[in-house]
Design a protein around this motif. Structure first.
Motif, PDB file in Angstrom:
ATOM      1  N   ALA A  34       0.801  -1.228   0.000  1.00 43.41           N
ATOM      2  CA  ALA A  34       0.000   0.000   0.000  1.00 43.41           C
ATOM      3  C   ALA A  34       0.830   1.272   0.000  1.00 43.41           C
ATOM      4  CB  ALA A  34      -0.932   0.001   1.213  1.00 43.41           C
ATOM      5  N   ALA A  35       2.166   1.166   0.056  1.00 45.33           N
ATOM      6  CA  ALA A  35       3.014   2.357   0.121  1.00 45.33           C
ATOM      7  C   ALA A  35       2.694   3.307  -1.026  1.00 45.33           C
ATOM      8  CB  ALA A  35       4.487   1.956   0.078  1.00 45.33           C
ATOM      9  N   PRO A  36       2.359   4.570  -0.748  1.00 45.29           N
ATOM     10  CA  PRO A  36       1.975   5.498  -1.822  1.00 45.29           C
ATOM     11  C   PRO A  36       3.089   5.779  -2.828  1.00 45.29           C
ATOM     12  CG  PRO A  36       1.169   6.280   0.297  1.00 45.29           C
ATOM     13  CD  PRO A  36       2.106   5.139   0.586  1.00 45.29           C
ATOM     14  N   THR A  37       4.344   5.825  -2.357  1.00 47.89           N
ATOM     15  CA  THR A  37       5.481   6.094  -3.239  1.00 47.89           C
ATOM     16  C   THR A  37       6.648   5.196  -2.863  1.00 47.89           C
ATOM     17  OG1 THR A  37       6.512   7.755  -1.810  1.00 47.89           O
ATOM     18  CG2 THR A  37       4.811   8.548  -3.354  1.00 47.89           C
ATOM     19  N   VAL A  38       7.682   5.206  -3.708  1.00 52.87           N
ATOM     20  CA  VAL A  38       8.897   4.451  -3.400  1.00 52.87           C
ATOM     21  C   VAL A  38       9.523   4.980  -2.117  1.00 52.87           C
ATOM     22  CG1 VAL A  38      11.243   3.910  -4.181  1.00 52.87           C
ATOM     23  CG2 VAL A  38       9.334   3.806  -5.790  1.00 52.87           C
ATOM     24  N   ARG A  39       9.498   6.296  -1.916  1.00 51.32           N
ATOM     25  CA  ARG A  39      10.058   6.859  -0.687  1.00 51.32           C
ATOM     26  C   ARG A  39       9.312   6.329   0.533  1.00 51.32           C
ATOM     27  NH1 ARG A  39      13.747  10.775   1.388  1.00 51.32           N
ATOM     28  NH2 ARG A  39      13.732  10.224   3.582  1.00 51.32           N
ATOM     29  N   ASP A  40       7.991   6.224   0.446  1.00 52.27           N
ATOM     30  CA  ASP A  40       7.217   5.660   1.554  1.00 52.27           C
ATOM     31  C   ASP A  40       7.589   4.192   1.769  1.00 52.27           C
ATOM     32  OD1 ASP A  40       5.654   7.987   2.159  1.00 52.27           O
ATOM     33  OD2 ASP A  40       4.474   7.591   0.362  1.00 52.27           O
ATOM     34  N   PHE A  41       7.785   3.465   0.693  1.00 55.21           N
ATOM     35  CA  PHE A  41       8.214   2.062   0.751  1.00 55.21           C
ATOM     36  C   PHE A  41       9.522   1.951   1.531  1.00 55.21           C
ATOM     37  CE2 PHE A  41      10.623  -1.509  -0.932  1.00 55.21           C
ATOM     38  CZ  PHE A  41       9.691  -2.518  -1.153  1.00 55.21           C
ATOM     39  N   ILE A  42      10.478   2.811   1.203  1.00 56.42           N
ATOM     40  CA  ILE A  42      11.792   2.793   1.856  1.00 56.42           C
ATOM     41  C   ILE A  42      11.671   3.169   3.327  1.00 56.42           C
ATOM     42  CG2 ILE A  42      14.033   3.962   1.924  1.00 56.42           C
ATOM     43  CD1 ILE A  42      13.787   4.215  -1.153  1.00 56.42           C
ATOM     44  N   ASP A  43      10.904   4.211   3.622  1.00 60.30           N
ATOM     45  CA  ASP A  43      10.729   4.635   5.012  1.00 60.30           C
ATOM     46  C   ASP A  43      10.052   3.554   5.841  1.00 60.30           C
ATOM     47  OD1 ASP A  43      11.954   7.047   4.518  1.00 60.30           O
ATOM     48  OD2 ASP A  43      10.083   8.163   4.249  1.00 60.30           O
ATOM     49  N   PHE A  44       9.090   2.856   5.234  1.00 61.59           N
ATOM     50  CA  PHE A  44       8.392   1.765   5.928  1.00 61.59           C
ATOM     51  C   PHE A  44       9.369   0.645   6.252  1.00 61.59           C
ATOM     52  CE2 PHE A  44       5.533  -1.877   6.310  1.00 61.59           C
ATOM     53  CZ  PHE A  44       4.474  -1.343   7.033  1.00 61.59           C
ATOM     54  N   MET A  45      10.243   0.342   5.292  1.00 63.46           N
ATOM     55  CA  MET A  45      11.274  -0.666   5.527  1.00 63.46           C
ATOM     56  C   MET A  45      12.155  -0.271   6.705  1.00 63.46           C
ATOM     57  SD  MET A  45      11.642  -3.358   3.456  1.00 63.46           S
ATOM     58  CE  MET A  45      13.413  -3.519   3.280  1.00 63.46           C
ATOM     59  N   LYS A  46      12.572   0.990   6.731  1.00 59.40           N
ATOM     60  CA  LYS A  46      13.447   1.454   7.803  1.00 59.40           C
ATOM     61  C   LYS A  46      12.773   1.292   9.161  1.00 59.40           C
ATOM     62  CE  LYS A  46      15.637   5.613   9.661  1.00 59.40           C
ATOM     63  NZ  LYS A  46      15.808   7.077   9.516  1.00 59.40           N
ATOM     64  N   GLU A  47      11.504   1.666   9.245  1.00 53.81           N
ATOM     65  CA  GLU A  47      10.793   1.639  10.518  1.00 53.81           C
ATOM     66  C   GLU A  47      10.469   0.234  10.989  1.00 53.81           C
ATOM     67  OE1 GLU A  47      10.113   4.100  12.617  1.00 53.81           O
ATOM     68  OE2 GLU A  47      11.297   5.378  11.285  1.00 53.81           O
ATOM     69  N   ALA A  52      19.390   5.347  -2.125  1.00 51.68           N
ATOM     70  CA  ALA A  52      18.938   4.987  -0.784  1.00 51.68           C
ATOM     71  C   ALA A  52      19.505   3.589  -0.548  1.00 51.68           C
ATOM     72  CB  ALA A  52      17.420   4.975  -0.703  1.00 51.68           C
ATOM     73  N   ARG A  53      20.390   3.454   0.452  1.00 50.22           N
ATOM     74  CA  ARG A  53      21.099   2.200   0.696  1.00 50.22           C
ATOM     75  C   ARG A  53      20.565   1.546   1.964  1.00 50.22           C
ATOM     76  NH1 ARG A  53      26.196   2.811  -2.121  1.00 50.22           N
ATOM     77  NH2 ARG A  53      26.355   4.921  -2.972  1.00 50.22           N
ATOM     78  N   MET A  54      19.930   0.391   1.841  1.00 50.30           N
ATOM     79  CA  MET A  54      19.455  -0.379   2.987  1.00 50.30           C
ATOM     80  C   MET A  54      20.373  -1.574   3.172  1.00 50.30           C
ATOM     81  SD  MET A  54      15.302  -0.323   2.498  1.00 50.30           S
ATOM     82  CE  MET A  54      15.384  -1.008   0.845  1.00 50.30           C
ATOM     83  N   SER A  55      21.084  -1.619   4.293  1.00 56.28           N
ATOM     84  CA  SER A  55      22.011  -2.722   4.545  1.00 56.28           C
ATOM     85  C   SER A  55      21.618  -3.434   5.830  1.00 56.28           C
ATOM     86  CB  SER A  55      23.447  -2.204   4.636  1.00 56.28           C
ATOM     87  OG  SER A  55      23.583  -1.257   5.683  1.00 56.28           O
ATOM     88  N   TRP A  56      21.851  -4.744   5.868  1.00 53.95           N
ATOM     89  CA  TRP A  56      21.505  -5.508   7.061  1.00 53.95           C
ATOM     90  C   TRP A  56      22.323  -6.797   7.127  1.00 53.95           C
ATOM     91  CZ3 TRP A  56      18.839  -5.755   2.526  1.00 53.95           C
ATOM     92  CH2 TRP A  56      18.473  -6.995   2.042  1.00 53.95           C
ATOM     93  N   THR A  57      22.426  -7.335   8.337  1.00 58.95           N
ATOM     94  CA  THR A  57      23.019  -8.642   8.545  1.00 58.95           C
ATOM     95  C   THR A  57      22.406  -9.233   9.810  1.00 58.95           C
ATOM     96  OG1 THR A  57      25.081  -9.905   8.599  1.00 58.95           O
ATOM     97  CG2 THR A  57      25.016  -7.896   9.937  1.00 58.95           C
ATOM     98  N   PHE A  58      22.862 -10.428  10.171  1.00 64.28           N
ATOM     99  CA  PHE A  58      22.267 -11.151  11.289  1.00 64.28           C
ATOM    100  C   PHE A  58      23.323 -11.550  12.311  1.00 64.28           C
ATOM    101  CE2 PHE A  58      19.643 -11.752   7.561  1.00 64.28           C
ATOM    102  CZ  PHE A  58      18.388 -11.427   8.044  1.00 64.28           C
ATOM    103  N   ALA A  59      22.872 -11.898  13.499  1.00 59.35           N
ATOM    104  CA  ALA A  59      23.790 -12.317  14.556  1.00 59.35           C
ATOM    105  C   ALA A  59      24.607 -13.518  14.083  1.00 59.35           C
ATOM    106  CB  ALA A  59      23.006 -12.691  15.811  1.00 59.35           C
ATOM    107  N   PRO A  60      25.901 -13.565  14.434  1.00 60.70           N
ATOM    108  CA  PRO A  60      26.746 -14.664  13.962  1.00 60.70           C
ATOM    109  C   PRO A  60      26.315 -16.031  14.473  1.00 60.70           C
ATOM    110  CG  PRO A  60      27.903 -13.312  15.595  1.00 60.70           C
ATOM    111  CD  PRO A  60      26.657 -12.577  15.220  1.00 60.70           C
ATOM    112  N   VAL A  61      25.509 -16.073  15.550  1.00 59.86           N
ATOM    113  CA  VAL A  61      25.041 -17.372  16.039  1.00 59.86           C
ATOM    114  C   VAL A  61      24.067 -18.025  15.063  1.00 59.86           C
ATOM    115  CG1 VAL A  61      25.414 -16.889  18.478  1.00 59.86           C
ATOM    116  CG2 VAL A  61      23.247 -16.234  17.427  1.00 59.86           C
ATOM    117  N   ILE A  62      23.501 -17.258  14.119  1.00 60.52           N
ATOM    118  CA  ILE A  62      22.699 -17.851  13.041  1.00 60.52           C
ATOM    119  C   ILE A  62      23.689 -18.258  11.963  1.00 60.52           C
ATOM    120  CG2 ILE A  62      20.761 -17.545  11.468  1.00 60.52           C
ATOM    121  CD1 ILE A  62      19.989 -17.207  14.389  1.00 60.52           C
ATOM    122  N   ALA A  63      24.178 -19.486  12.064  1.00 57.99           N
ATOM    123  CA  ALA A  63      25.336 -19.892  11.264  1.00 57.99           C
ATOM    124  C   ALA A  63      25.046 -19.881   9.767  1.00 57.99           C
ATOM    125  CB  ALA A  63      25.804 -21.279  11.699  1.00 57.99           C
TER     126      ALA A  63
END
Length: 344
Positions: free
Chosen positions: A97-110, A130-141
């Motif tokens: 339902a995000a009205p724009t790509v910017r809203d899509f990105i902001d929703f992802m951030k939140e 707009a750069r969205m980066s992520w990773t996970f705890a190292p215990v998730i092998a």
């Protein structure tokens, strides 16, 4: 594995609906996931829920097992083809339902923290991307299949808005280069890189003002409210202060720059108070960091097949030589020999 680490792996969760297509896709290979789910302590019926959560570690193990049985290292990626938009509940409908790509990105951030636990998520916007980066705890092998599935789902939702212009979006994946990289470029975007330090989606700034043909501002705002209300909460009263610090360090150990100030801010106290409280327990942040690195390194060296260089990076070391010195100090042997000993 310590009790805290075992507890942490189940405390790190994702919305169960992200796995809604796993059973159907597995059946296309003749794989019945029910015995695997039983062995992992998963009720597959939970995948049809729009609100339930599931252990991230257990889901990753399920996906990796399916990839091995199917002999397809793009199993998670292909799952996204059978994924029904909205299966992740309020998060999925918010993206739709995000009205724009910017809203899509902001929703992802939140709400990325709502939809899946990460040890790092960051949004940076410069003059190009707009750069969205992520990773996970190292215990998730092992999490390659899970990351592939999520990234493909997110790109599919973005494609709903920008259509063919998705091809100028860039994707970095931590996972090693797959046997068939072309299927990734076909299902995501032509600009996919592998073996990267972080997972990252780069959306050109030129796309941010594009309006979603299916955008619905009222529904979008409602989904925003629901995601905020459904974020998993932490009960810090169940474990001691030092164990809480250890838990935070386990989550953030991949970041070599994580500091006393960073952890103190999480607890909402000053650096001086934080140091004093650790001193009262006869320890320090450096001692806790060293202990966490020792424990996780032993687990990953003896219980996983991750490359030693990858383990080194996950533990926040800048060079393999520094990791080797630490392992030798902890266990009296090198990482390679410690791994070989598990088969003796």
């Amino acid at each position: 594995m310590s009790n805290l680490m075992k507890s942490l792996t189940d405390e790190l969760t994702t919305v169960a609906g992200v796995a809604s297509a796993v059973s159907r896709h597995a059946l296309s290979y003749g794989i019945d996931i029910n015995p695997i789910c039983k062995a992992l302590g998963i009720d597959p019926a939970i995948f049809d829920s729009l609100t339930a959560r599931i252990s991230l570690d257990r889901l990753c193990r399920l996906l990796e097992a399916c990839a091995v049985l199917a002999d397809d290292d793009a199993f998670g990626l292909r799952c996204s083809e059978r994924f029904a938009a909205g299966s992740t509940g309020s998060f999925g409908y918010g993206l739709l339902a995000a009205p724009t790509v910017r809203d899509f990105i902001d929703f992802m951030k939140e709400h990325f923290a709502y939809v899946t636990h990460t040890s790092h998520f960051k949004l940076d916007i410069d003059e190009r991307f707009a750069r969205m980066s992520w990773t996970f705890a190292p215990v998730i092998a092992k999490r390659d299949q899970y990351v592939d599935m999520w990234a493909a789902i997110l790109i599919a939702r973005l494609r709903d808005i920008v259509a063919a212009q998705t091809e100028i979006v860039e994707v970095d994946l931590e996972r090693p280069r797959p046997h068939n990289a072309q299927i990734f470029r076909s299902m995501m975007t032509k600009k996919v890189s592998f073996g990267c330090k972080l997972n990252e989606i780069r959306i050109p700034v030129a796309l941010m003002s594009i309006r979603n043909p299916r955008g619905d501002e009222k529904l979008f705002n409602l989904m925003d409210i629901q995601c905020r209300s459904m974020r998993p909460s932490e009960n810090r009263l169940e474990i001691s202060f030092v164990e809480q610090v250890r838990k935070q360090m386990m989550l953030r150990i991949s970041d070599p720059a994580v500091s006393l100030r960073d952890i103190a801010q999480y607890f909402g106290i000053s650096e001086r108070t934080f140091q004093r409280r650790l001193s009262e327990h006869n320890t320090s942040l450096n001692e806790i960091r060293d202990d966490v690195r020792r424990e996780i390194s032993h687990q990953l060296l003896t219980e996983s097949d991750l490359p030693i260089s990858e383990i080194c990076y996950r533990l926040g070391y800048s060079a393999p030589s520094a990791f080797t010195r630490s392992v030798t100090r902890w266990f009296g042997t090198t990482p390679r020999l410690l791994r070989e000993q598990r088969n003796d």
